[in-house]
Design a protein around this motif. Sequence first.
Motif, PDB file in Angstrom:
ATOM      1  N   MET A 140       0.852  -1.198   0.000  1.00 45.47           N
ATOM      2  CA  MET A 140       0.000   0.000   0.000  1.00 45.47           C
ATOM      3  C   MET A 140       0.879   1.237   0.000  1.00 45.47           C
ATOM      4  N   THR A 141       0.616   2.178  -0.921  1.00 45.93           N
ATOM      5  CA  THR A 141       1.422   3.390  -0.990  1.00 45.93           C
ATOM      6  C   THR A 141       0.836   4.461  -0.090  1.00 45.93           C
ATOM      7  N   THR A 142       1.667   5.397   0.253  1.00 42.86           N
ATOM      8  CA  THR A 142       1.251   6.503   1.109  1.00 42.86           C
ATOM      9  C   THR A 142       1.729   7.801   0.480  1.00 42.86           C
ATOM     10  N   ASP A 143       1.481   8.921   1.172  1.00 39.70           N
ATOM     11  CA  ASP A 143       1.943  10.212   0.695  1.00 39.70           C
ATOM     12  C   ASP A 143       3.307  10.582   1.267  1.00 39.70           C
ATOM     13  N   VAL A 144       3.980   9.637   1.877  1.00 40.38           N
ATOM     14  CA  VAL A 144       5.307   9.893   2.441  1.00 40.38           C
ATOM     15  C   VAL A 144       6.323   9.948   1.310  1.00 40.38           C
ATOM     16  N   THR A 145       7.129  10.975   1.276  1.00 36.26           N
ATOM     17  CA  THR A 145       8.069  11.141   0.183  1.00 36.26           C
ATOM     18  C   THR A 145       9.516  11.055   0.639  1.00 36.26           C
ATOM     19  N   ASP A 146       9.757  10.378   1.739  1.00 37.87           N
ATOM     20  CA  ASP A 146      11.129  10.165   2.197  1.00 37.87           C
ATOM     21  C   ASP A 146      11.711   8.977   1.441  1.00 37.87           C
ATOM     22  N   THR A 147      12.741   9.231   0.645  1.00 40.07           N
ATOM     23  CA  THR A 147      13.330   8.187  -0.191  1.00 40.07           C
ATOM     24  C   THR A 147      14.446   7.427   0.516  1.00 40.07           C
ATOM     25  N   GLY A 148      14.679   7.755   1.748  1.00 40.69           N
ATOM     26  CA  GLY A 148      15.793   7.128   2.457  1.00 40.69           C
ATOM     27  C   GLY A 148      16.989   8.055   2.545  1.00 40.69           C
ATOM     28  N   VAL A 149      16.974   9.093   1.714  1.00 38.57           N
ATOM     29  CA  VAL A 149      18.051  10.090   1.763  1.00 38.57           C
ATOM     30  C   VAL A 149      17.466  11.472   1.989  1.00 38.57           C
ATOM     31  N   PRO A 186     -11.436   6.148  -7.771  1.00 36.87           N
ATOM     32  CA  PRO A 186     -11.734   4.883  -7.084  1.00 36.87           C
ATOM     33  C   PRO A 186     -12.728   4.006  -7.833  1.00 36.87           C
ATOM     34  N   MET A 187     -13.735   4.606  -8.481  1.00 37.26           N
ATOM     35  CA  MET A 187     -14.740   3.794  -9.150  1.00 37.26           C
ATOM     36  C   MET A 187     -14.216   3.210 -10.461  1.00 37.26           C
ATOM     37  N   VAL A 188     -13.170   3.778 -11.026  1.00 37.37           N
ATOM     38  CA  VAL A 188     -12.476   3.133 -12.140  1.00 37.37           C
ATOM     39  C   VAL A 188     -11.803   1.858 -11.641  1.00 37.37           C
ATOM     40  N   ARG A 189     -11.137   1.959 -10.499  1.00 33.89           N
ATOM     41  CA  ARG A 189     -10.490   0.765  -9.940  1.00 33.89           C
ATOM     42  C   ARG A 189     -11.530  -0.287  -9.540  1.00 33.89           C
ATOM     43  N   GLU A 190     -12.687   0.173  -9.069  1.00 33.94           N
ATOM     44  CA  GLU A 190     -13.750  -0.765  -8.716  1.00 33.94           C
ATOM     45  C   GLU A 190     -14.256  -1.495  -9.958  1.00 33.94           C
ATOM     46  N   ALA A 191     -14.442  -0.751 -11.054  1.00 33.87           N
ATOM     47  CA  ALA A 191     -14.872  -1.384 -12.307  1.00 33.87           C
ATOM     48  C   ALA A 191     -13.842  -2.398 -12.770  1.00 33.87           C
ATOM     49  N   ARG A 192     -12.568  -2.033 -12.688  1.00 38.88           N
ATOM     50  CA  ARG A 192     -11.490  -2.935 -13.096  1.00 38.88           C
ATOM     51  C   ARG A 192     -11.501  -4.214 -12.254  1.00 38.88           C
ATOM     52  N   ALA A 193     -11.676  -4.060 -10.945  1.00 41.19           N
ATOM     53  CA  ALA A 193     -11.669  -5.221 -10.054  1.00 41.19           C
ATOM     54  C   ALA A 193     -12.863  -6.131 -10.333  1.00 41.19           C
ATOM     55  N   GLU A 240     -11.006  -5.700  -2.944  1.00 39.49           N
ATOM     56  CA  GLU A 240      -9.682  -5.646  -2.338  1.00 39.49           C
ATOM     57  C   GLU A 240      -8.742  -4.785  -3.172  1.00 39.49           C
ATOM     58  N   GLY A 241      -8.025  -3.902  -2.502  1.00 43.03           N
ATOM     59  CA  GLY A 241      -7.058  -3.047  -3.164  1.00 43.03           C
ATOM     60  C   GLY A 241      -7.609  -1.733  -3.655  1.00 43.03           C
ATOM     61  N   VAL A 242      -8.938  -1.563  -3.621  1.00 40.19           N
ATOM     62  CA  VAL A 242      -9.551  -0.340  -4.147  1.00 40.19           C
ATOM     63  C   VAL A 242      -9.643   0.752  -3.088  1.00 40.19           C
ATOM     64  N   ALA A 243      -9.774   0.373  -1.836  1.00 39.41           N
ATOM     65  CA  ALA A 243     -10.024   1.349  -0.768  1.00 39.41           C
ATOM     66  C   ALA A 243      -8.937   2.420  -0.694  1.00 39.41           C
ATOM     67  N   ARG A 244      -7.703   2.075  -1.039  1.00 40.14           N
ATOM     68  CA  ARG A 244      -6.616   3.054  -0.894  1.00 40.14           C
ATOM     69  C   ARG A 244      -6.791   4.260  -1.798  1.00 40.14           C
ATOM     70  N   PHE A 245      -7.625   4.145  -2.836  1.00 38.98           N
ATOM     71  CA  PHE A 245      -7.822   5.255  -3.762  1.00 38.98           C
ATOM     72  C   PHE A 245      -8.872   6.247  -3.271  1.00 38.98           C
ATOM     73  N   SER A 246      -9.575   5.914  -2.202  1.00 43.73           N
ATOM     74  CA  SER A 246     -10.499   6.852  -1.576  1.00 43.73           C
ATOM     75  C   SER A 246      -9.696   7.764  -0.660  1.00 43.73           C
ATOM     76  N   ARG A 247      -9.609   9.014  -1.038  1.00 42.62           N
ATOM     77  CA  ARG A 247      -8.735   9.947  -0.333  1.00 42.62           C
ATOM     78  C   ARG A 247      -9.486  10.842   0.649  1.00 42.62           C
ATOM     79  N   VAL A 248     -10.816  10.813   0.579  1.00 37.30           N
ATOM     80  CA  VAL A 248     -11.637  11.584   1.520  1.00 37.30           C
ATOM     81  C   VAL A 248     -12.773  10.685   1.989  1.00 37.30           C
ATOM     82  N   PRO A 249     -13.428  11.023   3.112  1.00 32.17           N
ATOM     83  CA  PRO A 249     -14.503  10.167   3.623  1.00 32.17           C
ATOM     84  C   PRO A 249     -15.673  10.055   2.644  1.00 32.17           C
TER      85      PRO A 249
END
Length: 370
Positions: free
Chosen positions: A1-10, A136-143, A298-307
């Motif tokens: 799962m990806t996040t909005d964290v942009t720390d690349t380790g450096v 998100p609903m594009v990903r839902e259609a794909r799933a 499964e896997g679609v919920a992460r694309f919902s960025r607001v409630p």
Amino acid sequence: MTTDVTDTGVGMIRSGFLGGGFMAQVHSRAARAAGAAMAAVASSSPQRAERAAQQLGIGRAVGSVEELLAGDSDIVHICTPNATHASLALQVIAAGKHVICEKPLATTLVDARALADAAAERGVVAAVPFVYRYHPMVREARARIAAGEIGSLLTVDCGYLQDWMLLPTDDDWRATSASGGPSRAFADIGSHLCDLLEFVTGDRIVRLTARTRRVFDERGGHPVANEDAVAILVELASGAIGTLLISQMAAGRKNALTLELHGADASIRFDQERPEELWVGGREENRHLFRDPSTAHEGVARFSRVPVGHAQGYQDAFNGFVADAYAAVAGEQPDGLPTFADGVRAAQLTEAVLLAAREERWIDVGALDT
């Protein structure tokens, strides 16, 4: 799962921008939402770069591409006219920096392939913003399609309609200069439609024929260089057939990207102007599904960025795309991130459409690989 964290380790990702127009506004908002440091911007002149830096809240303006690439940006967003994309992206890759390049990736298939090869050889993240994948609903259609819920694909009925070039007084560099490239309506918005069709269905367009139309030979006193509308017949690898209508002269349609897919068991439809829902059609009943992470595949919920109940739209989709591109820089492998390979595919389809229209025949898309 990806996040909005942009720390690349450096340290935090530092984002540079080439271009200061509308798309740079969209890209910079997405980069800021992902937590990036807004490092530098270059534009067509030092004065425009200064103005863009002030308007977009970017740390500093630089006077040239070379100066930006000599700086400390980790990733560069290319938001310049179409015809400049290939040369600028090649410079960014040669400098060893990651790149997000606006589409079309290049105005020729040869140049697009060269960019994808260069990015792969240098080992940089190279992404193209086919951002409608991030609704998100594009990903839902794909799933749902991947799960077999609509059955085997039979036909498709798709379109992308706008009206911003409806009048002869409507003018834009995309239409009336070499900067736009040989295709406008298809390369600009039809490429999004085809990307979405192939991404959602997991199927590929293998054959097509097309007709293009240029309604006005001049706009704003300048000769028009490319098409206003395209009608396409397609055959997919599965055997499904369908129609695609693309127009920038459809009165009243602002950004009507629609994808309707007819399966042996059910149909499913996504409308970008109503992005929070899907229509599902059956013999016995039709129903609307609304975005809800608690009931999503499964896997679609992460694309919902607001409630739920708070509408998501285009900028949210763009933010999701940039967050995934930055996650890839950090070493993740986000599902569905559109890369330069997808930009090559768009260039391939663009050349097939133009060739089909010019020669008035069916084109085997794969033959353009040889």
